[in-house]
Structure formats: C-alpha cells, structure tokens
Design an enzyme around this catalytic site. Structure first.
Site, PDB file in Angstrom:
ATOM      1  N   CYS A  58      -0.491   4.087   2.117  1.00  9.86           N
ATOM      2  CA  CYS A  58      -0.288   3.872   3.557  1.00  9.86           C
ATOM      3  C   CYS A  58       1.151   4.156   3.977  1.00  9.86           C
ATOM      4  O   CYS A  58       1.397   4.775   5.014  1.00  9.86           O
ATOM      5  CB  CYS A  58      -0.628   2.437   3.935  1.00  9.86           C
ATOM      6  SG  CYS A  58      -2.221   1.836   3.351  1.00  9.86           S
ATOM      7  N   ASP A  59       2.114   3.698   3.189  1.00  5.19           N
ATOM      8  CA  ASP A  59       3.505   3.649   3.649  1.00  5.19           C
ATOM      9  C   ASP A  59       4.496   4.483   2.852  1.00  5.19           C
ATOM     10  O   ASP A  59       5.661   4.613   3.251  1.00  5.19           O
ATOM     11  CB  ASP A  59       3.983   2.186   3.644  1.00  5.19           C
ATOM     12  CG  ASP A  59       3.137   1.312   4.555  1.00  5.19           C
ATOM     13  OD1 ASP A  59       2.735   1.802   5.618  1.00  5.19           O
ATOM     14  OD2 ASP A  59       2.884   0.151   4.190  1.00  5.19           O
ATOM     15  N   CYS A 119       0.843  -1.205   0.000  1.00  5.21           N
ATOM     16  CA  CYS A 119       0.000   0.000   0.000  1.00  5.21           C
ATOM     17  C   CYS A 119       0.872   1.245   0.000  1.00  5.21           C
ATOM     18  O   CYS A 119       1.385   1.657   1.040  1.00  5.21           O
ATOM     19  CB  CYS A 119      -0.932   0.008   1.204  1.00  5.21           C
ATOM     20  SG  CYS A 119      -2.031   1.454   1.245  1.00  5.21           S
TER      21      CYS A 119
END
Length: 314
Positions: free
Chosen positions: A141-142, A138
C-alpha cells in the site's frame, strides 16, 4: 414474534470496502440491507492516509475520504448504515439471530460477514503517533511513497520476507529487523531475502522507538545480545508481524483456520452455515487489499441474493 426483534433480509456486519460493496449490490437488488459499522467504521482504511492503488482515483485519495464515498454510495441505494458492534450471534438455526451492543436483537435471513482483520503492532507510543506518517503495516500500500529511500521492516515470517522483497524493488535499501538469529519464513522466502543485496539483516534486534516529530526519520534499536542501542536513519518503518482477523464473535458456528480466518467454499463466499457469507480480510489472509475486499463484497451480495431467491425469501 417479539415485536422488539427486527427482521431483515440481508444483515452486513462490518463497514470496510467489502461491507460497503456488498451493501451497494444488495441495495440495488432491492434487498434493503442493514449494515452495522463495527468498532472502526470504515475499517483499516480510516487509518490510511494516501490511497493511490484503488482504480477510479487517478490523483489518489485519503483513506477516510474513500470510505466516506463508499458509505454515501451504499446509502444512496437504500442501505441502512448503523453504528454498532455485533456482540453475539446464534447461527444454529434459520433465520439467524444477532445481538448488537449487547441489547439490540435482529433476526436475518442472510448474514454477510465483513469484519476485516487488524494489523498486529509492536505497541509503541511512537509507532501509534507516526502511523500514516511513515509507519505502515502494508508495504504494497505505502512502499511507493518511499521509493529511492532507505526503509526498515520488522518481522521474520513469510509476510515480512515478501514485503521486504517488494520494498527492495523500489527502495534504495531495506533493513530487516529480526528479534531472533533466524527467520521463521519458509526456506524459499528466506533464500530470497538473504541473497538480496539491497536487504540488510539485523539479527537479534528489537525496536525501542520510532523516531520523528511529524514524520519518520529513524528508528532506535536494541541488540538483544549485547544490550547496545543504535539509531537507524530511515524514511519509513513497516510492521509485518501478522494480522488478526476480527472473527472471535463467530467462533463455534463458523469454520475458521488456525489463525481465525473464516473458511469459505472455493470460488464463493459461502461459509459452512447456509445463509452466512464472508468477504474481505476476515476470510483473506493472502491479498488483503481494498480492491480485492471490494470484489469479494460484490460476490457475497450476489451469493446472498441467490440464496434468498432459492429459498423464496427475496
């Protein structure tokens, strides 16, 4: 009725942000929900390290810790959280019948499906070992953790192109690893990545292994045409080859798209089966974020509550 069959008003299948949020709302409404965690209690967030984009955690939070907070809040209002995997369902008539771990029989006036989706991986030992330490499925997300650094992403579809474009806004350089000599993505997404000076295409390459002891520091690639191996020094390795919704057990009863994502009626969490609702990544193949999953979990609980009231089952 068979005394060995338990009857519940609200059965929640799955324990990620969607399932736990549904449980919180259903419990506060006095519906005494029962939640089965599934094979991975807490869902994908339990294999996520730092979560910095969920509201209410100004200093960030570890994924497993966040899911523990969700569970405690659901239990505080009376949710029965149980460990177990739903192995069979019968939604042909109401109340709905569900089997857990091939043995426990439950009938439920309403069912909330929040079984999530699992990222598809390449299947490399190094990929698994470094998951959460530079390996991620992701970028949204990261990616922030690797701003200003060089990263690699594998995949050739729309998702890979979208995530490569996202990463190019915050990273110094993005290597896009594609097994073939063309992308599978839509024309507009292809144009976006191919014209981006910060994205370098590596055609006809596949990943041999992710490099690093404690964290990612590179990736070993193989040229499919020449057989040549080379090492790419990168700080992160993103896998964008798709997700698989965990919905097989509902096949034959619940309408799904060609990929297995549950189809819900627009603006609701209702499925084609009255009294069965779906929320989170099991029905969302677009956003796939903890906060959007939690939002649909809230919706599912409210939809279930209204259904029960309508049929005077509450």
């Amino acid at each position: 009725m068979n005394k060995d069959i338990e009857h519940v008003k609200v059965l929640i299948i799955g324990s990620g942000p969607a399932g736990y949020t549904a449980a919180i709302y259903a419990a506060r409404a006095g519906l005494n929900p029962v939640l089965y965690t599934g094979a991975q209690p807490g869902g994908q967030l339990t294999i996520t390290t730092d979560v910095e984009n969920y509201p209410g955690y100004p200093d960030g939070v570890m994924g497993p810790e966040m899911m523990e907070d969700f569970r405690k809040q659901a239990e505080r209002f009376g949710t029965q959280v149980r460990y177990g995997l739903v192995t069979q369902v019968d939604f042909s008539k109401r109340p709905h019948r569900v089997t857990v771990d091939d043995s426990v029989q439950i009938i439920a006036d309403t069912v909330i499906i929040s079984t999530g989706a699992s990222a598809k991986w390449l299947g490399l030992e190094s990929e698994s070992r470094l998951n959460g330490r530079g390996v991620s499925a992701c970028a949204v997300c990261d990616g922030f953790f690797f701003r200003g650094q060089e990263v690699a992403i594998v995949g050739g579809g729309d998702t890979a192109c979208e995530e490569a474009s996202y990463l190019s806004n915050i990273c110094k350089k993005v290597y896009m690893i594609v097994r073939r000599d063309e992308l599978r993505a839509s024309q507009i997404m292809q144009k976006r990545v191919l014209s981006n000076p910060k994205i370098e295409m590596l055609w006809n390459h596949e990943t041999v292994q992710v490099l690093g002891d404690e964290e990612v520091n590179g990736v070993e690639l193989k040229n499919n045409l020449t057989g040549e191996h080379k090492t790419l020094p990168v700080a992160a390795f993103f896998v964008a080859i798709g997700h698989q919704p965990n919905t097989d057990v509902f096949s034959g009863f619940i309408d799904m798209d060609e990929s297995g994502y549950i189809q819900t009626k627009p603006g609701t969490t209702r499925t084609n089966v009255p009294g069965v609702f779906a929320c989170g990544d099991a029905q969302d193949n677009i956003y796939r974020q903890a906060v959007t999953a939690a939002g649909t979990g809230c919706m599912a609980a409210l939809d279930a509550e209204r259904f029960l009231a309508e049929y005077e089952l509450a």
